[in-house]
Every structure is written in structure tokens, then in C-alpha cells.
Design a protein around this motif. Structure first.
Motif, short mmCIF file in Angstrom:
data_model
loop_
_atom_site.label_atom_id
_atom_site.label_comp_id
_atom_site.label_asym_id
_atom_site.label_seq_id
_atom_site.Cartn_x
_atom_site.Cartn_y
_atom_site.Cartn_z
N MET A 1 6.49 -17.19 9.55
CA MET A 1 5.59 -17.35 8.42
C MET A 1 6.39 -17.87 7.24
O MET A 1 7.48 -17.40 6.94
N THR A 2 5.82 -18.88 6.58
CA THR A 2 6.45 -19.36 5.35
C THR A 2 5.65 -18.81 4.19
O THR A 2 4.44 -18.60 4.29
N GLY A 3 6.29 -18.60 3.07
CA GLY A 3 5.60 -18.05 1.91
C GLY A 3 5.32 -16.57 2.09
O GLY A 3 6.00 -15.88 2.85
N GLY A 4 4.27 -16.08 1.44
CA GLY A 4 3.96 -14.67 1.52
C GLY A 4 4.79 -13.87 0.54
O GLY A 4 5.61 -14.39 -0.21
N VAL A 5 4.56 -12.55 0.57
CA VAL A 5 5.25 -11.65 -0.37
C VAL A 5 5.93 -10.53 0.40
O VAL A 5 5.62 -10.26 1.57
N THR A 6 6.85 -9.87 -0.26
CA THR A 6 7.55 -8.75 0.36
C THR A 6 6.63 -7.53 0.44
O THR A 6 5.56 -7.49 -0.19
N ILE A 7 7.09 -6.55 1.17
CA ILE A 7 6.29 -5.34 1.31
C ILE A 7 6.08 -4.66 -0.04
O ILE A 7 5.01 -4.11 -0.32
N GLY A 8 7.11 -4.70 -0.90
CA GLY A 8 6.98 -4.10 -2.22
C GLY A 8 5.93 -4.80 -3.05
O GLY A 8 5.13 -4.15 -3.75
N GLN A 9 5.91 -6.12 -2.99
CA GLN A 9 4.92 -6.89 -3.75
C GLN A 9 3.51 -6.66 -3.18
O GLN A 9 2.55 -6.50 -3.94
N ALA A 10 3.41 -6.65 -1.85
CA ALA A 10 2.11 -6.44 -1.22
C ALA A 10 1.55 -5.06 -1.60
O ALA A 10 0.36 -4.91 -1.90
N ALA A 11 2.45 -4.08 -1.59
CA ALA A 11 2.02 -2.72 -1.95
C ALA A 11 1.51 -2.69 -3.39
O ALA A 11 0.48 -2.09 -3.69
N ALA A 12 2.25 -3.34 -4.29
CA ALA A 12 1.86 -3.36 -5.69
C ALA A 12 0.51 -4.04 -5.88
O ALA A 12 -0.35 -3.58 -6.63
N PHE A 13 0.31 -5.19 -5.21
CA PHE A 13 -0.94 -5.92 -5.33
C PHE A 13 -2.12 -5.09 -4.78
O PHE A 13 -3.23 -5.16 -5.31
N ALA A 14 -1.86 -4.35 -3.71
CA ALA A 14 -2.93 -3.56 -3.07
C ALA A 14 -3.16 -2.22 -3.77
O ALA A 14 -4.13 -1.52 -3.47
N GLY A 15 -2.27 -1.85 -4.69
CA GLY A 15 -2.44 -0.59 -5.42
C GLY A 15 -1.99 0.63 -4.65
O GLY A 15 -2.51 1.73 -4.84
N VAL A 16 -0.99 0.44 -3.75
CA VAL A 16 -0.44 1.57 -2.99
C VAL A 16 1.08 1.52 -3.09
O VAL A 16 1.64 0.63 -3.73
N THR A 17 1.71 2.47 -2.46
CA THR A 17 3.18 2.49 -2.45
C THR A 17 3.69 1.85 -1.17
O THR A 17 2.95 1.70 -0.18
N VAL A 18 4.97 1.50 -1.17
CA VAL A 18 5.60 0.97 0.03
C VAL A 18 5.52 1.99 1.15
O VAL A 18 5.27 1.65 2.32
N LYS A 19 5.73 3.25 0.80
CA LYS A 19 5.66 4.32 1.80
C LYS A 19 4.28 4.36 2.45
O LYS A 19 4.14 4.57 3.66
N THR A 20 3.24 4.13 1.64
CA THR A 20 1.87 4.14 2.17
C THR A 20 1.65 2.97 3.12
O THR A 20 1.02 3.12 4.17
N VAL A 21 2.16 1.79 2.76
CA VAL A 21 2.02 0.63 3.64
C VAL A 21 2.67 0.92 4.99
O VAL A 21 2.10 0.63 6.05
N ARG A 22 3.85 1.51 4.96
CA ARG A 22 4.54 1.84 6.21
C ARG A 22 3.76 2.90 7.00
O ARG A 22 3.76 2.89 8.23
N HIS A 23 3.12 3.78 6.28
CA HIS A 23 2.28 4.79 6.93
C HIS A 23 1.11 4.11 7.64
O HIS A 23 0.75 4.49 8.77
N TYR A 24 0.51 3.11 7.01
CA TYR A 24 -0.58 2.36 7.63
C TYR A 24 -0.07 1.65 8.89
O TYR A 24 -0.77 1.62 9.92
N HIS A 25 1.13 1.09 8.82
CA HIS A 25 1.72 0.45 10.00
C HIS A 25 1.87 1.48 11.13
O HIS A 25 1.55 1.21 12.29
N LYS A 26 2.37 2.65 10.78
CA LYS A 26 2.63 3.70 11.78
C LYS A 26 1.35 4.10 12.50
O LYS A 26 1.35 4.40 13.70
N HIS A 27 0.23 4.10 11.76
CA HIS A 27 -1.05 4.50 12.35
C HIS A 27 -1.78 3.32 12.99
O HIS A 27 -2.92 3.48 13.46
#
Length: 257
Positions: free
Chosen positions: A1-27
Motif C-alpha cells: 500500500m502506498t500512502g495511508g497513515v500510521t496506526i497512531g494517526q488512524a487512531a487519532a482520526f477515529a477518536g480512539v487510542t492505539v491500544k484500542t485499535v490493536r484490541h479491535y485487531h485482536k478481536h
């Protein structure tokens, strides 16, 4: 994938924490994006949209275990799933409101432990008998004990007492009994009152205030004794009054417990 944002940026844009994003991945709610040439995972617009959808459903109260299936469902199943979630949320709201109301009632003491109709009757009788606030509390506590120890007989007990209180003679006996709380145990009036109470209930055995179902229990004596003891520590005269009253009933063939 070219472009896109890091997990930290994605978390900020979505209004959650990085830990929460990883939790979503885990589930398994969102797939982990591929890494770029620098070894970083890059989140695109579709990933960000998915994160926002997951966060919105989670905030709305949808369990994480159900979010994946809801998001992947067709429009009809999606709508039906949300209706079911709303129903469960309403049930939770009703439960929380009931708990809140219970806490508010508990702020007034143990009134929350008795039905409103019983409290209303007790308040009326207490006013007629001239009960002090301590008297009302003791009477209410006695009813709480009866409801806990013989729940199946509670309504019958209340009905018996209510019927008996309609008799002026019984009403007078109850008033004397509460006055006896302040007597000395060896006061001759205690013996006289015990006899008068026994005579009354021998003449009206159906009004004897023993909760229905108590005698059928294998531990009836233990439960009866717990009820009988209520208030006697503070009112020694009541201990002697109860003993004399019960002795007279038993001598007449009445099996109390």
C-alpha cells in the motif's frame, strides 16, 4: 500500500487510542493492513471508515463480539441487529433506573425492603398508636425479618394483623404491649398483659400472628426464635412478656413453632 497513515494517526482520526485499535485487531473486527517498505502498517480510508464504524457501535453499547457480524451483514440483517441491540439497551436502562430508585429509597432507611402498600399501612397504624420514630423503625425492621425468614407467609401475616387491628380490643392490647416496652420485667402488669393477650388469641386463633408456612419448615424453631428475639435486647420486659404469653398458649394446646 502506498500512502495511508500510521496506526497512531488512524487512531487519532477515529477518536480512539492505539491500544484500542490493536484490541479491535485482536478481536478480528478489522484486518491489519500490510506494511510499507519502511515496515510500518499503513491505514487507508477504508480502514479509517471501518474504525469509525466499530467505535460508533461500541460507544452505542454493542458488544465487541457482535460488531463484526453486524458490520458484515446485509442491510436488512444490519437493521434487525440494531433493533435487537436497542431492545437490550432499553432493558439495561430499565434495570439501571430501578437500581437508582432503590438507592434513593434506601436513603430513607430500610423502607426499600418492604412493599409500598405495607409501608402505607404501617404508617397509618403507627400514627393511630402514637408510635415514636424509634417504634416505627422497630416495627418496620420486624416486618423486614418476617419477609426474609418466611417470605411465603408474609402477605398472610400482614393480612392477619390488619384484620386484628380492626378489633378495638386487639388494638388496645397492641398499644399496651408497646407501652410495656418501658416497664420493668418484674412489673406485675407484664403478667396481666400476657394473660390478656393469650386469652384474646385463644378466643381468636385465626388471628394469631404466626406467618403461614413457618410451622411446615424443618427449621421452624430457629426461624421463629429469630423473629421472637427482635427488639427484646432493648426491651427486657418484652422478653418476659413473650415467655409468659407463649407458656399460656402452649398450656392451652397451641403449638407455636
Amino acid at each position: 500500500m502506498t500512502g495511508g497513515v500510521t496506526i497512531g494517526q488512524a487512531a487519532a482520526f477515529a477518536g480512539v487510542t492505539v491500544k484500542t485499535v490493536r484490541h479491535y485487531h485482536k478481536h478480528g473486527l478489522i484486518d491489519e493492513p500490510c506494511r510499507d517498505s519502511s515496515g510500518y502498517r499503513r491505514y487507508g480510508s477504508a480502514d479509517l471508515l471501518r474504525l469509525i464504524q466499530i467505535r460508533t457501535l461500541a460507544v452505542a453499547g454493542v458488544p465487541l463480539a457482535e460488531i463484526g457480524a453486524i458490520l458484515d451483514a446485509d442491510p436488512d440483517r444490519f437493521a434487525a441487529a440494531l433493533v435487537d441491540v436497542e431492545r437490550r439497551l432499553n432493558d439495561r436502562i430499565d434495570d439501571l433506573i430501578a437500581r437508582r430508585d432503590m438507592l434513593r429509597r434506601l436513603a430513607t432507611g430500610d423502607r426499600a425492603l418492604l412493599p409500598d402498600r405495607v409501608l402505607a399501612k404501617l404508617d397509618r397504624v403507627a400514627a393511630d398508636l402514637g408510635f415514636t420514630p424509634d417504634d416505627v423503625t422497630m416495627a418496620r425492621e420486624g416486618l423486614v425479618l418476617i419477609k426474609a425468614l418466611v417470605p411465603e407467609g408474609f402477605d398472610d401475616y400482614v393480612s392477619r394483623v390488619e384484620r386484628a387491628l380492626g378489633d378495638p380490643r386487639y388494638f388496645s392490647l397492641v398499644k399496651r404491649m408497646w407501652c410495656a416496652a418501658e416497664w420493668e420485667p418484674d412489673d406485675p402488669r407484664v403478667d396481666e398483659l400476657a394473660t390478656a393477650m393469650a386469652d384474646y388469641f385463644l378466643a381468636h386463633p385465626s388471628l394469631l400472628p404466626i406467618p403461614a408456612g413457618l410451622q411446615a419448615r424443618t427449621d421452624a424453631a430457629i426461624r421463629y426464635d429469630l423473629l421472637r428475639q427482635h427488639g427484646q435486647e432493648q426491651k427486657p420486659a418484652w422478653t418476659r412478656l413473650a415467655a409468659l404469653f407463649e407458656a399460656r398458649l402452649r398450656s392451652a394446646g397451641i403449638d407455636l413453632a
